[in-house]
Write a protein that holds these residues in place. Structure first.
Motif, PDB file in Angstrom:
ATOM      1  N   VAL A 141      -0.874  22.656  -5.918  1.00 46.54           N
ATOM      2  CA  VAL A 141      -1.565  21.454  -5.410  1.00 46.54           C
ATOM      3  C   VAL A 141       0.203  21.473  -5.240  1.00 46.54           C
ATOM      4  CG1 VAL A 141      -1.934  19.113  -4.974  1.00 46.54           C
ATOM      5  CG2 VAL A 141      -3.263  20.803  -5.179  1.00 46.54           C
ATOM      6  N   GLY A 142       0.938  21.234  -3.846  1.00 44.95           N
ATOM      7  CA  GLY A 142       2.401  20.573  -4.203  1.00 44.95           C
ATOM      8  C   GLY A 142       2.958  19.625  -4.200  1.00 44.95           C
ATOM      9  N   ILE A 143       4.372  19.450  -3.811  1.00 44.38           N
ATOM     10  CA  ILE A 143       5.271  17.851  -3.196  1.00 44.38           C
ATOM     11  C   ILE A 143       5.542  17.719  -2.269  1.00 44.38           C
ATOM     12  CG2 ILE A 143       5.681  15.282  -3.637  1.00 44.38           C
ATOM     13  CD1 ILE A 143       5.068  15.752  -6.935  1.00 44.38           C
ATOM     14  N   GLY A 144       4.984  17.672  -1.179  1.00 47.68           N
ATOM     15  CA  GLY A 144       6.239  17.399   0.126  1.00 47.68           C
ATOM     16  C   GLY A 144       7.378  16.592   0.294  1.00 47.68           C
TER      17      GLY A 144
ATOM     18  N   GLY B 204       7.297  12.402 -11.766  1.00 46.94           N
ATOM     19  CA  GLY B 204       7.508  12.137 -12.966  1.00 46.94           C
ATOM     20  C   GLY B 204       5.243  12.181 -13.292  1.00 46.94           C
ATOM     21  N   ARG B 205       4.474  11.579 -12.434  1.00 39.31           N
ATOM     22  CA  ARG B 205       3.273  11.632 -12.689  1.00 39.31           C
ATOM     23  C   ARG B 205       3.037  13.013 -12.110  1.00 39.31           C
ATOM     24  NH1 ARG B 205      -0.643  11.593 -14.733  1.00 39.31           N
ATOM     25  NH2 ARG B 205      -2.519  10.777 -14.183  1.00 39.31           N
ATOM     26  N   GLY B 206       3.436  13.925 -11.274  1.00 38.32           N
ATOM     27  CA  GLY B 206       3.039  15.036 -10.844  1.00 38.32           C
ATOM     28  C   GLY B 206       2.805  15.467 -11.739  1.00 38.32           C
ATOM     29  N   LYS B 207       4.216  15.760 -12.265  1.00 35.26           N
ATOM     30  CA  LYS B 207       4.306  16.867 -13.341  1.00 35.26           C
ATOM     31  C   LYS B 207       3.276  16.956 -14.643  1.00 35.26           C
ATOM     32  CE  LYS B 207       7.388  18.590 -17.064  1.00 35.26           C
ATOM     33  NZ  LYS B 207       9.511  18.610 -17.669  1.00 35.26           N
ATOM     34  N   GLU B 208       2.933  15.638 -14.864  1.00 35.63           N
ATOM     35  CA  GLU B 208       1.766  15.101 -15.478  1.00 35.63           C
ATOM     36  C   GLU B 208       0.684  16.010 -15.110  1.00 35.63           C
ATOM     37  OE1 GLU B 208       4.064  10.984 -17.640  1.00 35.63           O
ATOM     38  OE2 GLU B 208       1.915  10.921 -16.114  1.00 35.63           O
TER      39      GLU B 208
ATOM     40  N   PRO C 179       1.300  18.421   0.092  1.00 31.95           N
ATOM     41  CA  PRO C 179       1.246  17.305   1.286  1.00 31.95           C
ATOM     42  C   PRO C 179       2.536  16.648   0.625  1.00 31.95           C
ATOM     43  CG  PRO C 179      -0.088  17.475  -0.803  1.00 31.95           C
ATOM     44  CD  PRO C 179       0.255  18.969  -0.568  1.00 31.95           C
ATOM     45  N   GLY C 180       2.878  15.859   2.001  1.00 36.16           N
ATOM     46  CA  GLY C 180       3.647  14.358   0.864  1.00 36.16           C
ATOM     47  C   GLY C 180       2.590  13.816   0.485  1.00 36.16           C
ATOM     48  N   CYS C 181       3.525  12.713   0.162  1.00 31.19           N
ATOM     49  CA  CYS C 181       2.766  11.026  -0.437  1.00 31.19           C
ATOM     50  C   CYS C 181       3.705  10.129  -0.624  1.00 31.19           C
ATOM     51  CB  CYS C 181       2.246  12.120  -1.895  1.00 31.19           C
ATOM     52  SG  CYS C 181       4.012  12.680  -3.036  1.00 31.19           S
ATOM     53  N   LYS C 182       3.510   8.961  -0.660  1.00 33.79           N
ATOM     54  CA  LYS C 182       4.331   7.584  -0.607  1.00 33.79           C
ATOM     55  C   LYS C 182       4.536   7.082  -1.856  1.00 33.79           C
ATOM     56  CE  LYS C 182       4.016   7.165   4.592  1.00 33.79           C
ATOM     57  NZ  LYS C 182       3.919   6.168   5.804  1.00 33.79           N
ATOM     58  N   ASN C 183       3.009   7.023  -2.387  1.00 33.88           N
ATOM     59  CA  ASN C 183       2.978   6.508  -3.879  1.00 33.88           C
ATOM     60  C   ASN C 183       2.090   7.791  -4.688  1.00 33.88           C
ATOM     61  OD1 ASN C 183       0.612   5.943  -3.654  1.00 33.88           O
ATOM     62  ND2 ASN C 183       1.096   4.358  -2.066  1.00 33.88           N
ATOM     63  N   VAL C 184       2.096   7.043  -6.232  1.00 34.84           N
ATOM     64  CA  VAL C 184       1.653   7.183  -7.429  1.00 34.84           C
ATOM     65  C   VAL C 184       0.327   8.196  -7.415  1.00 34.84           C
ATOM     66  CG1 VAL C 184       1.571   7.550 -10.367  1.00 34.84           C
ATOM     67  CG2 VAL C 184       3.608   6.937  -9.500  1.00 34.84           C
TER      68      VAL C 184
ATOM     69  N   GLN D  11      -0.859   8.582  -4.555  1.00 39.85           N
ATOM     70  CA  GLN D  11      -1.191   9.729  -3.604  1.00 39.85           C
ATOM     71  C   GLN D  11      -1.214  10.976  -4.472  1.00 39.85           C
ATOM     72  OE1 GLN D  11       0.278   9.161   0.082  1.00 39.85           O
ATOM     73  NE2 GLN D  11      -0.340   7.574   0.397  1.00 39.85           N
ATOM     74  N   VAL D  12      -0.194  10.862  -5.033  1.00 45.69           N
ATOM     75  CA  VAL D  12      -0.097  12.069  -6.134  1.00 45.69           C
ATOM     76  C   VAL D  12      -1.754  12.736  -6.880  1.00 45.69           C
ATOM     77  CG1 VAL D  12       1.085  13.803  -8.140  1.00 45.69           C
ATOM     78  CG2 VAL D  12       2.544  12.005  -6.190  1.00 45.69           C
ATOM     79  N   GLU D  13      -2.156  11.612  -7.625  1.00 43.96           N
ATOM     80  CA  GLU D  13      -3.147  11.771  -8.173  1.00 43.96           C
ATOM     81  C   GLU D  13      -4.367  12.497  -7.316  1.00 43.96           C
ATOM     82  OE1 GLU D  13      -1.334   8.057 -11.721  1.00 43.96           O
ATOM     83  OE2 GLU D  13      -3.182   7.935  -9.791  1.00 43.96           O
TER      84      GLU D  13
END
Length: 296
Positions: free
Chosen positions: A16-19, A41-45, A278-283, A285-287
């Motif tokens: 899972v990456g971040i668009g 930052g949360r994505g990296k965690e 996927p894109g994400c608009k907030n923490v 959604q990343v989680e």
């Protein structure tokens, strides 16, 4: 988080990456640096190490946000960007495919990202005529040799573009980025088999069908004027997809399973797909996106 090798690049990327198109301000929200820092930052965690962006998500705006957020730990990230367009305003871009034009885009992207190399540099949804330019790819190869680009890729505009996919290895391109999701399976016919044959990495973009497979939107949903999903030419398709997504939620998504996570995992269950972006608009959604790895 789980990881896969991105084709023949030997890059180990999170499934899972971040668009980051949303960071450019064309999806109903404007971002600031604090918000981007929190998301990445949360994505990296959570173990995410792949970011996909482009020079035309804003005028290098998304890249600037990313560069500021990742400059302290650049070595921990695999950053993919793209070339071929110039952003002038909401839904307003011009195409620039000449070798020298792309070289300038590369230099501008490196500056915006505050880095001296881009891990994956991708031809961005251009025509076959724009693609079939030996001088463009010769210039890009020289940038690979110079260390400014680690690997080349192709983000195909139409997800059945077998011409560009089949030619990837000829132009030393090691990755295909393609629209692929439960509502749009066209790449399964020719594009994904070609990727498998060439051992190309595959990045599945729009894995949630622009949010339609998130389960949040009901048939009849109306999106704001500053949201890509409001485009007039898309409305018939959008209405059909919203109806189909409702049926998928009812008939295919197991009870108690988040639909967005299920949709991301659905893409990843195809062994040819390396990662979803996927894109994400907030923490939050990343989680949620990161949890999809648990379903694979």
């Amino acid at each position: 988080m789980k990881y896969r090798i991105l084709g023949k690049t030997n890059l180990k990327v999170s499934v899972v990456g971040i668009g980051t198109w949303q960071f450019g301000g064309e999806w109903g929200k404007d971002f600031n640096q604090t918000e981007v820092d929190a998301i990445l930052g949360r994505g990296k965690e959570l173990g995410i190490n792949l970011i996909d962006t482009a020079e035309c998500y804003g005028d290098h705006l998304a890249e600037k946000f990313i560069g500021q957020a990742t400059k302290k730990d650049r070595q921990d990230w695999i950053i993919a960007s793209k070339f071929g367009h110039h952003f002038h305003g909401y839904q307003n871009r011009t195409n620039h495919w000449g070798a020298q034009e792309v070289l300038k885009q590369l230099e501008d992207s490196l500056r915006a990202l505050q880095t001296d190399y881009i891990d994956l540099y991708q031809f961005h949804s251009g025509s076959n005529e724009s693609f079939d330019q030996d001088d463009l790819w010769t210039m890009l190869d020289k940038q690979v040799q110079a260390g400014k680009i680690r690997h080349l890729g192709i983000s195909i505009g139409k997800n059945d573009n077998i011409h560009q996919t089949d030619a990837a290895s000829k132009f030393n391109s090691e990755v295909i980025q393609v629209v692929y999701n439960r509502l749009d399976r066209a790449p399964e016919r020719e594009v994904l088999p070609s990727c498998e044959k060439q051992n190309l990495g595959v990045l599945a973009r729009v894995p949630l069908a622009s949010g339609i497979l998130s389960g949040k939107y009901k048939p009849g949903t109306v999106f704001g004027a500053n949201d890509q999903r409001s485009r007039v030419e898309r409305q018939d398709i959008l209405a059909k997809q919203l109806k189909e997504a409702e049926e998928i939620k009812l008939n295919e998504v197991p009870e108690g399973v988040d639909m967005a996570q299920w949709a991301l995992a659905w893409c990843l269950k195809n062994p040819v797909v390396t990662s979803v972006i996927p894109g994400c608009k907030n923490v939050a959604q990343v989680e949620s996106n990161a949890k999809a790895a648990d379903l694979v």
